[in-house]
Design a protein around this motif. Sequence first.
Motif, PDB file in Angstrom:
ATOM      1  N   THR A 192      14.673 -16.869   4.092  1.00 36.47           N
ATOM      2  CA  THR A 192      14.087 -16.370   2.851  1.00 36.47           C
ATOM      3  C   THR A 192      13.319 -15.096   3.169  1.00 36.47           C
ATOM      4  OG1 THR A 192      13.802 -18.661   2.139  1.00 36.47           O
ATOM      5  CG2 THR A 192      12.613 -16.977   0.909  1.00 36.47           C
ATOM      6  N   VAL A 193      13.568 -14.064   2.388  1.00 29.53           N
ATOM      7  CA  VAL A 193      12.916 -12.772   2.608  1.00 29.53           C
ATOM      8  C   VAL A 193      12.020 -12.475   1.413  1.00 29.53           C
ATOM      9  CG1 VAL A 193      13.302 -10.309   2.958  1.00 29.53           C
ATOM     10  CG2 VAL A 193      14.896 -11.950   3.897  1.00 29.53           C
ATOM     11  N   SER A 194      10.829 -11.972   1.689  1.00 28.02           N
ATOM     12  CA  SER A 194       9.933 -11.604   0.594  1.00 28.02           C
ATOM     13  C   SER A 194       9.131 -10.358   0.960  1.00 28.02           C
ATOM     14  CB  SER A 194       8.999 -12.763   0.261  1.00 28.02           C
ATOM     15  OG  SER A 194       8.257 -13.141   1.385  1.00 28.02           O
ATOM     16  N   ALA A 195       8.743  -9.624  -0.077  1.00 25.28           N
ATOM     17  CA  ALA A 195       7.894  -8.442   0.109  1.00 25.28           C
ATOM     18  C   ALA A 195       6.488  -8.903   0.445  1.00 25.28           C
ATOM     19  CB  ALA A 195       7.895  -7.588  -1.150  1.00 25.28           C
ATOM     20  N   SER A 196       5.731  -8.038   1.092  1.00 25.68           N
ATOM     21  CA  SER A 196       4.390  -8.417   1.516  1.00 25.68           C
ATOM     22  C   SER A 196       3.361  -7.373   1.098  1.00 25.68           C
ATOM     23  CB  SER A 196       4.388  -8.617   3.023  1.00 25.68           C
ATOM     24  OG  SER A 196       3.262  -9.333   3.432  1.00 25.68           O
ATOM     25  N   TYR A 197       2.125  -7.590   1.509  1.00 25.45           N
ATOM     26  CA  TYR A 197       0.977  -6.833   1.024  1.00 25.45           C
ATOM     27  C   TYR A 197       1.025  -5.333   1.301  1.00 25.45           C
ATOM     28  CZ  TYR A 197      -0.766  -7.199   5.842  1.00 25.45           C
ATOM     29  OH  TYR A 197      -0.894  -7.126   7.188  1.00 25.45           O
ATOM     30  N   GLY A 198       1.711  -4.890   2.328  1.00 24.83           N
ATOM     31  CA  GLY A 198       1.759  -3.457   2.646  1.00 24.83           C
ATOM     32  C   GLY A 198       2.379  -2.634   1.524  1.00 24.83           C
ATOM     33  N   VAL A 199       3.438  -3.160   0.919  1.00 24.53           N
ATOM     34  CA  VAL A 199       4.082  -2.452  -0.192  1.00 24.53           C
ATOM     35  C   VAL A 199       3.136  -2.384  -1.386  1.00 24.53           C
ATOM     36  CG1 VAL A 199       6.087  -2.390  -1.716  1.00 24.53           C
ATOM     37  CG2 VAL A 199       6.330  -3.290   0.567  1.00 24.53           C
ATOM     38  N   TYR A 200       2.430  -3.483  -1.647  1.00 26.29           N
ATOM     39  CA  TYR A 200       1.513  -3.512  -2.787  1.00 26.29           C
ATOM     40  C   TYR A 200       0.343  -2.544  -2.580  1.00 26.29           C
ATOM     41  CZ  TYR A 200       4.204  -7.644  -3.978  1.00 26.29           C
ATOM     42  OH  TYR A 200       5.227  -8.499  -4.282  1.00 26.29           O
ATOM     43  N   ILE A 201      -0.140  -2.446  -1.346  1.00 31.30           N
ATOM     44  CA  ILE A 201      -1.209  -1.487  -1.041  1.00 31.30           C
ATOM     45  C   ILE A 201      -0.681  -0.061  -1.233  1.00 31.30           C
ATOM     46  CG2 ILE A 201      -2.595  -0.521   0.855  1.00 31.30           C
ATOM     47  CD1 ILE A 201      -3.002  -3.428   1.818  1.00 31.30           C
ATOM     48  N   GLY A 202       0.564   0.174  -0.847  1.00 27.73           N
ATOM     49  CA  GLY A 202       1.171   1.488  -1.050  1.00 27.73           C
ATOM     50  C   GLY A 202       1.281   1.844  -2.520  1.00 27.73           C
ATOM     51  N   ILE A 203       1.671   0.880  -3.333  1.00 28.70           N
ATOM     52  CA  ILE A 203       1.772   1.120  -4.778  1.00 28.70           C
ATOM     53  C   ILE A 203       0.384   1.386  -5.360  1.00 28.70           C
ATOM     54  CG2 ILE A 203       2.319   0.050  -7.001  1.00 28.70           C
ATOM     55  CD1 ILE A 203       4.721  -1.297  -5.569  1.00 28.70           C
ATOM     56  N   ALA A 204      -0.609   0.611  -4.933  1.00 29.37           N
ATOM     57  CA  ALA A 204      -1.983   0.844  -5.407  1.00 29.37           C
ATOM     58  C   ALA A 204      -2.463   2.242  -4.992  1.00 29.37           C
ATOM     59  CB  ALA A 204      -2.922  -0.227  -4.853  1.00 29.37           C
ATOM     60  N   GLY A 205      -2.154   2.649  -3.771  1.00 26.32           N
ATOM     61  CA  GLY A 205      -2.513   3.988  -3.310  1.00 26.32           C
ATOM     62  C   GLY A 205      -1.834   5.067  -4.131  1.00 26.32           C
ATOM     63  N   ALA A 206      -0.558   4.859  -4.463  1.00 27.87           N
ATOM     64  CA  ALA A 206       0.170   5.844  -5.265  1.00 27.87           C
ATOM     65  C   ALA A 206      -0.411   5.929  -6.679  1.00 27.87           C
ATOM     66  CB  ALA A 206       1.654   5.488  -5.307  1.00 27.87           C
ATOM     67  N   VAL A 207      -0.845   4.796  -7.229  1.00 25.49           N
ATOM     68  CA  VAL A 207      -1.478   4.808  -8.553  1.00 25.49           C
ATOM     69  C   VAL A 207      -2.788   5.606  -8.497  1.00 25.49           C
ATOM     70  CG1 VAL A 207      -2.622   3.356 -10.285  1.00 25.49           C
ATOM     71  CG2 VAL A 207      -0.380   2.687  -9.387  1.00 25.49           C
TER      72      VAL A 207
END
Length: 180
Positions: free
Chosen positions: A150-165
């Motif tokens: 099972t593969v899932s996204a993790s917190y690093g991507v979410y931090i990146g999206i928050a940074g981009a916002v």
Amino acid sequence: MHMSEVKSRMNVIGILGILGAILMVICVFLEWGSIEMTLWTQSGTFAFSGWDVYSDKALISTNILGQEFSLKLSDLELTSYSYVPLVTLVCGIVGLIASILPVASNGSKSINRVFGVITLLLAVASIILMVLFMTDLSYSGGYEGLATATVSASYGVYIGIAGAVLMVLGGIGDIARKTN
């Protein structure tokens, strides 16, 4: 509202843009996903950073009967967007420069707007690419009853999206900034 209050608010928004760009640079080296693998009754989780995805890190590397065997992230075909961490890193670095210059200088309104537009475009492109990465992240391999993953996204991507916002906010602030 006095002019100094307006300028102070705009500097705070510019600082949010800088913080967002820093988060985008840092997020590439944080955990972007994980693979939970089960083989018979044994299970384990392998986490990977955005940089691991881009650099095609080997999950397993061993020598079996004199033959070198390695299983790389690309072998699992987790995503078609393996370039997104590099794009995020570059957008974060360029966005950091484009966010710092208007805050640090009392440049002309048109120069601030140019940097604001650059920051805004880079941030929006990064958000779109990171969302595409997250929605594309999957693994369909495994053998029924023998091995599953099972593969899932993790917190690093979410931090990146928050940074981009935050970078989007900083870009809008640079575009709207008034100079004397």
